[in-house]
Design a protein around this motif. Structure first.
Motif, PDB file in Angstrom:
ATOM      1  N   THR A  14       3.451-106.318 -46.614  1.00 16.54           N
ATOM      2  CA  THR A  14       1.999-106.390 -46.970  1.00 16.54           C
ATOM      3  C   THR A  14       1.095-105.961 -45.705  1.00 16.54           C
ATOM      4  OG1 THR A  14       2.680-108.567 -45.910  1.00 16.54           O
ATOM      5  CG2 THR A  14       2.578-108.464 -47.962  1.00 16.54           C
ATOM      6  N   LYS A  15      -0.719-106.457 -45.532  1.00 13.42           N
ATOM      7  CA  LYS A  15      -1.275-106.127 -44.791  1.00 13.42           C
ATOM      8  C   LYS A  15      -2.369-106.688 -45.175  1.00 13.42           C
ATOM      9  CE  LYS A  15      -3.704-102.781 -41.964  1.00 13.42           C
ATOM     10  NZ  LYS A  15      -4.399-101.354 -42.406  1.00 13.42           N
ATOM     11  N   ASP A  16      -2.362-108.273 -43.798  1.00 10.74           N
ATOM     12  CA  ASP A  16      -2.887-109.271 -43.110  1.00 10.74           C
ATOM     13  C   ASP A  16      -2.826-110.108 -45.077  1.00 10.74           C
ATOM     14  OD1 ASP A  16      -4.502-108.096 -41.183  1.00 10.74           O
ATOM     15  OD2 ASP A  16      -5.708-106.796 -42.491  1.00 10.74           O
ATOM     16  N   SER A  17      -1.543-110.068 -45.861  1.00 10.44           N
ATOM     17  CA  SER A  17      -1.921-110.980 -46.751  1.00 10.44           C
ATOM     18  C   SER A  17      -1.554-110.505 -48.174  1.00 10.44           C
ATOM     19  CB  SER A  17      -2.446-112.334 -47.111  1.00 10.44           C
ATOM     20  OG  SER A  17      -1.999-112.831 -45.509  1.00 10.44           O
ATOM     21  N   GLU A  18      -1.810-108.862 -48.111  1.00 18.89           N
ATOM     22  CA  GLU A  18      -1.978-108.786 -49.429  1.00 18.89           C
ATOM     23  C   GLU A  18      -0.961-107.360 -49.713  1.00 18.89           C
ATOM     24  OE1 GLU A  18      -6.098-107.123 -50.199  1.00 18.89           O
ATOM     25  OE2 GLU A  18      -6.825-108.675 -50.116  1.00 18.89           O
ATOM     26  N   LEU A  19      -0.747-107.336 -50.460  1.00 19.77           N
ATOM     27  CA  LEU A  19       0.479-106.398 -51.472  1.00 19.77           C
ATOM     28  C   LEU A  19      -0.136-104.623 -50.991  1.00 19.77           C
ATOM     29  CD1 LEU A  19       3.652-106.289 -52.145  1.00 19.77           C
ATOM     30  CD2 LEU A  19       2.412-106.016 -54.785  1.00 19.77           C
ATOM     31  N   VAL A  20       0.715-103.921 -50.335  1.00 18.93           N
ATOM     32  CA  VAL A  20      -0.063-102.791 -50.103  1.00 18.93           C
ATOM     33  C   VAL A  20       0.945-102.042 -50.787  1.00 18.93           C
ATOM     34  CG1 VAL A  20      -1.511-102.926 -48.930  1.00 18.93           C
ATOM     35  CG2 VAL A  20       0.531-102.308 -47.779  1.00 18.93           C
ATOM     36  N   GLY A  60      -5.069-111.002 -55.645  1.00 12.56           N
ATOM     37  CA  GLY A  60      -4.760-110.077 -54.267  1.00 12.56           C
ATOM     38  C   GLY A  60      -4.096-110.484 -53.424  1.00 12.56           C
ATOM     39  N   ARG A  61      -3.485-111.604 -53.556  1.00 18.20           N
ATOM     40  CA  ARG A  61      -2.847-112.263 -52.217  1.00 18.20           C
ATOM     41  C   ARG A  61      -1.351-111.900 -52.771  1.00 18.20           C
ATOM     42  NH1 ARG A  61      -2.594-116.769 -51.907  1.00 18.20           N
ATOM     43  NH2 ARG A  61      -1.507-117.078 -49.817  1.00 18.20           N
ATOM     44  N   LEU A  62      -0.324-111.806 -52.853  1.00 19.35           N
ATOM     45  CA  LEU A  62       1.640-112.366 -53.115  1.00 19.35           C
ATOM     46  C   LEU A  62       1.245-113.572 -52.812  1.00 19.35           C
ATOM     47  CD1 LEU A  62       3.993-110.872 -53.484  1.00 19.35           C
ATOM     48  CD2 LEU A  62       4.547-111.048 -50.781  1.00 19.35           C
ATOM     49  N   VAL A  63       2.178-113.696 -54.218  1.00 16.96           N
ATOM     50  CA  VAL A  63       2.328-115.654 -53.919  1.00 16.96           C
ATOM     51  C   VAL A  63       4.063-115.683 -54.567  1.00 16.96           C
ATOM     52  CG1 VAL A  63      -0.267-115.712 -54.553  1.00 16.96           C
ATOM     53  CG2 VAL A  63       1.408-115.791 -56.426  1.00 16.96           C
ATOM     54  N   GLY A  64       4.422-114.738 -55.008  1.00 22.24           N
ATOM     55  CA  GLY A  64       5.935-114.544 -55.270  1.00 22.24           C
ATOM     56  C   GLY A  64       6.932-113.821 -55.814  1.00 22.24           C
ATOM     57  N   ILE A  65       8.123-113.339 -55.569  1.00 20.94           N
ATOM     58  CA  ILE A  65       7.910-112.821 -56.403  1.00 20.94           C
ATOM     59  C   ILE A  65       9.511-113.215 -57.460  1.00 20.94           C
ATOM     60  CG2 ILE A  65      10.669-112.570 -54.801  1.00 20.94           C
ATOM     61  CD1 ILE A  65       9.653-109.212 -54.782  1.00 20.94           C
ATOM     62  N   ILE A  66       9.805-112.036 -58.575  1.00 26.52           N
ATOM     63  CA  ILE A  66      10.266-112.784 -59.228  1.00 26.52           C
ATOM     64  C   ILE A  66      11.711-111.638 -60.066  1.00 26.52           C
ATOM     65  CG2 ILE A  66       9.229-111.807 -61.651  1.00 26.52           C
ATOM     66  CD1 ILE A  66       9.768-114.455 -63.415  1.00 26.52           C
ATOM     67  N   SER A  67      12.419-111.791 -60.024  1.00 21.94           N
ATOM     68  CA  SER A  67      13.601-110.830 -59.576  1.00 21.94           C
ATOM     69  C   SER A  67      14.558-110.646 -61.144  1.00 21.94           C
ATOM     70  CB  SER A  67      14.611-111.052 -58.663  1.00 21.94           C
ATOM     71  OG  SER A  67      15.381-112.043 -59.200  1.00 21.94           O
ATOM     72  N   ILE A  68      15.433-109.242 -60.834  1.00 23.46           N
ATOM     73  CA  ILE A  68      16.556-109.684 -62.548  1.00 23.46           C
ATOM     74  C   ILE A  68      17.217-110.638 -62.466  1.00 23.46           C
ATOM     75  CG2 ILE A  68      18.723-108.634 -63.652  1.00 23.46           C
ATOM     76  CD1 ILE A  68      16.576-105.908 -63.358  1.00 23.46           C
ATOM     77  N   ALA A  69      17.554-111.160 -61.464  1.00 24.63           N
ATOM     78  CA  ALA A  69      18.622-112.517 -60.988  1.00 24.63           C
ATOM     79  C   ALA A  69      17.560-113.511 -61.680  1.00 24.63           C
ATOM     80  CB  ALA A  69      19.014-112.855 -59.290  1.00 24.63           C
ATOM     81  N   ASP A  70      16.514-114.029 -61.177  1.00 26.45           N
ATOM     82  CA  ASP A  70      15.812-115.081 -61.962  1.00 26.45           C
ATOM     83  C   ASP A  70      16.061-114.871 -63.407  1.00 26.45           C
ATOM     84  OD1 ASP A  70      15.375-115.885 -59.130  1.00 26.45           O
ATOM     85  OD2 ASP A  70      13.503-113.998 -59.571  1.00 26.45           O
ATOM     86  N   VAL A  83       3.554-102.205 -59.736  1.00 32.21           N
ATOM     87  CA  VAL A  83       3.796-102.526 -60.517  1.00 32.21           C
ATOM     88  C   VAL A  83       3.450-103.950 -59.866  1.00 32.21           C
ATOM     89  CG1 VAL A  83       3.913-102.996 -62.554  1.00 32.21           C
ATOM     90  CG2 VAL A  83       3.914-100.560 -62.297  1.00 32.21           C
ATOM     91  N   THR A  84       3.045-105.036 -60.009  1.00 33.56           N
ATOM     92  CA  THR A  84       3.031-106.428 -60.161  1.00 33.56           C
ATOM     93  C   THR A  84       2.457-107.710 -61.557  1.00 33.56           C
ATOM     94  OG1 THR A  84       0.062-106.484 -59.714  1.00 33.56           O
ATOM     95  CG2 THR A  84       1.818-105.863 -57.956  1.00 33.56           C
ATOM     96  N   PHE A 117      12.862-101.859 -62.902  1.00 31.97           N
ATOM     97  CA  PHE A 117      12.382-102.248 -61.485  1.00 31.97           C
ATOM     98  C   PHE A 117      13.949-103.309 -61.769  1.00 31.97           C
ATOM     99  CE2 PHE A 117       7.703-101.213 -61.892  1.00 31.97           C
ATOM    100  CZ  PHE A 117       7.957-100.314 -61.500  1.00 31.97           C
ATOM    101  N   ARG A 118      14.153-103.689 -60.286  1.00 31.85           N
ATOM    102  CA  ARG A 118      14.466-105.214 -59.807  1.00 31.85           C
ATOM    103  C   ARG A 118      14.169-105.861 -59.540  1.00 31.85           C
ATOM    104  NH1 ARG A 118      19.320-104.320 -60.971  1.00 31.85           N
ATOM    105  NH2 ARG A 118      20.193-106.667 -60.274  1.00 31.85           N
ATOM    106  N   ARG A 119      13.003-106.209 -59.215  1.00 31.69           N
ATOM    107  CA  ARG A 119      11.870-106.804 -58.726  1.00 31.69           C
ATOM    108  C   ARG A 119      10.678-107.057 -59.101  1.00 31.69           C
ATOM    109  NH1 ARG A 119      13.018-109.308 -53.760  1.00 31.69           N
ATOM    110  NH2 ARG A 119      14.891-109.645 -54.404  1.00 31.69           N
ATOM    111  N   LEU A 120       9.861-107.565 -59.218  1.00 28.17           N
ATOM    112  CA  LEU A 120       8.063-107.849 -59.311  1.00 28.17           C
ATOM    113  C   LEU A 120       7.197-108.347 -58.496  1.00 28.17           C
ATOM    114  CD1 LEU A 120       7.143-105.965 -61.615  1.00 28.17           C
ATOM    115  CD2 LEU A 120       7.270-108.246 -63.380  1.00 28.17           C
ATOM    116  N   PRO A 121       6.421-107.890 -57.674  1.00 29.82           N
ATOM    117  CA  PRO A 121       5.954-108.721 -56.629  1.00 29.82           C
ATOM    118  C   PRO A 121       4.723-109.523 -57.693  1.00 29.82           C
ATOM    119  CG  PRO A 121       5.912-106.693 -55.848  1.00 29.82           C
ATOM    120  CD  PRO A 121       6.745-106.867 -57.784  1.00 29.82           C
TER     121      PRO A 121
END
Length: 280
Positions: free
Chosen positions: A38-44, A99-109, A70-71, A90-94
């Motif tokens: 991230t940069k300033d709370s935004e995913l880069v 524009g703000r990163l609020v979570g992540i979902i993974s294959i485990a989820d 990809v988000t 993918f194994r995880r997806l932001p």
């Protein structure tokens, strides 16, 4: 089922500018497969275990990471998330909201979802994959190279009697990885071979030393790094049953055995999430 109901909100991430060592420490400590940047709370960008092993000499986050990843949004459905992960491997997806990163979902989820759905399909129909095995004395650096070439993120391990004794994954390699520092020396000249005023005997030579740091795997046999308590399943095991075993054992894959308890294939979690896709 919505992404917001299964995503992890307390996301482990790194801020740019940063360095590779911070990412390696996170991957070792948490066992996760990737870290958002991230940069300033935004995913880069995002950095994965594969990036760390494939670009062993790179230290800059901007060169290690995949930019503009990809988000998915928090109100997207679980089948939509499963379809994206299956398509791109993918194994995880932001999870991003404005524009703000609020979570992540993974294959485990998603495996948790599969376990809850009570799917009765047998895995032998379309979920298992062919694989190969390595000898338990194979050196770890060679194992890492074989994983990179083959694209497999987990490989079964056999002993000299051809019996399954363990399994090695990318996660295990990262746990044993270390940073190796070295110094390279380069000789540079002010003149060139095309310079008629420069003779070989009087060419002005300069010696430059520069440091190199890279991720290195120790030269020890894979049996010292592999997981020995292997959970296996029969060919007629049901989809949700296998998902539950993965969740409880916290593994990404399950060896599949026949009636003689010989390994015949392998079941990867990324294949199992296809049961959630609408067009499965």
């Amino acid at each position: 089922m919505l992404v917001r109901d299964y995503m992890v909100e307390d996301v482990v991430s790194v801020e740019t500018p940063g360095n590779r060592d911070d990412v390696l420490r996170i991957l070792k400590r948490t066992g996760i497969s990737g870290v958002p940047v991230t940069k300033d709370s935004e995913l880069v960008g995002i950095i994965t275990r594969k990036d760390m092993l494939r670009k062993a000499e790179e230290t800059q986050l901007s060169l290690l990471m995949t930019s503009d990843p990809v988000t998915i949004g928090p109100d997207a459905t679980i089948p939509e998330a499963a379809a994206i992960m299956d398509k791109y491997n993918f194994r995880r997806l932001p999870v991003v909201d404005e524009g703000r990163l609020v979570g992540i979902i993974s294959i485990a989820d998603l495996i948790t979802c599969v376990a809850q759905m009570k799917f009765k399909d047998e895995i032998k129909e379309k979920y298992t994959s062919q694989t190969f095995a390595l000898w338990e004395e194979t050196p770890l650096p060679l194992v890492g190279r074989i994983m990179e070439i083959s694209g497999f993120d987990a490989i079964p391990i056999l002993n000299s009697e051809y019996k399954l004794t363990g399994i090695i994954s990318e996660r295990d390699l990262i746990k044993h990885a270390m940073i190796e520092d070295s110094v390279e020396v380069s000789d540079l000249s002010n003149g060139t071979d095309d310079d008629e005023w420069t003779w070989e005997s009087i060419r002005d030579m300069h010696t430059i030393s520069f440091g190199i740091s890279k991720v290195q795997l120790p030269d020890k046999p894979v049996k010292e790094a592999m997981i020995t308590e292997v959970v296996a399943v029969p060919q007629n095991a049901e989809v949700s049953e296998c998902a539950l075993k993965m969740k409880r054992s916290r593994v990404d894959q399950l060896p599949v055995i026949n009636g003689d308890r010989r390994m015949v294939s392998i079941l990867f979690d990324r294949k199992l999430i296809r049961s959630l896709c609408k067009d499965k």
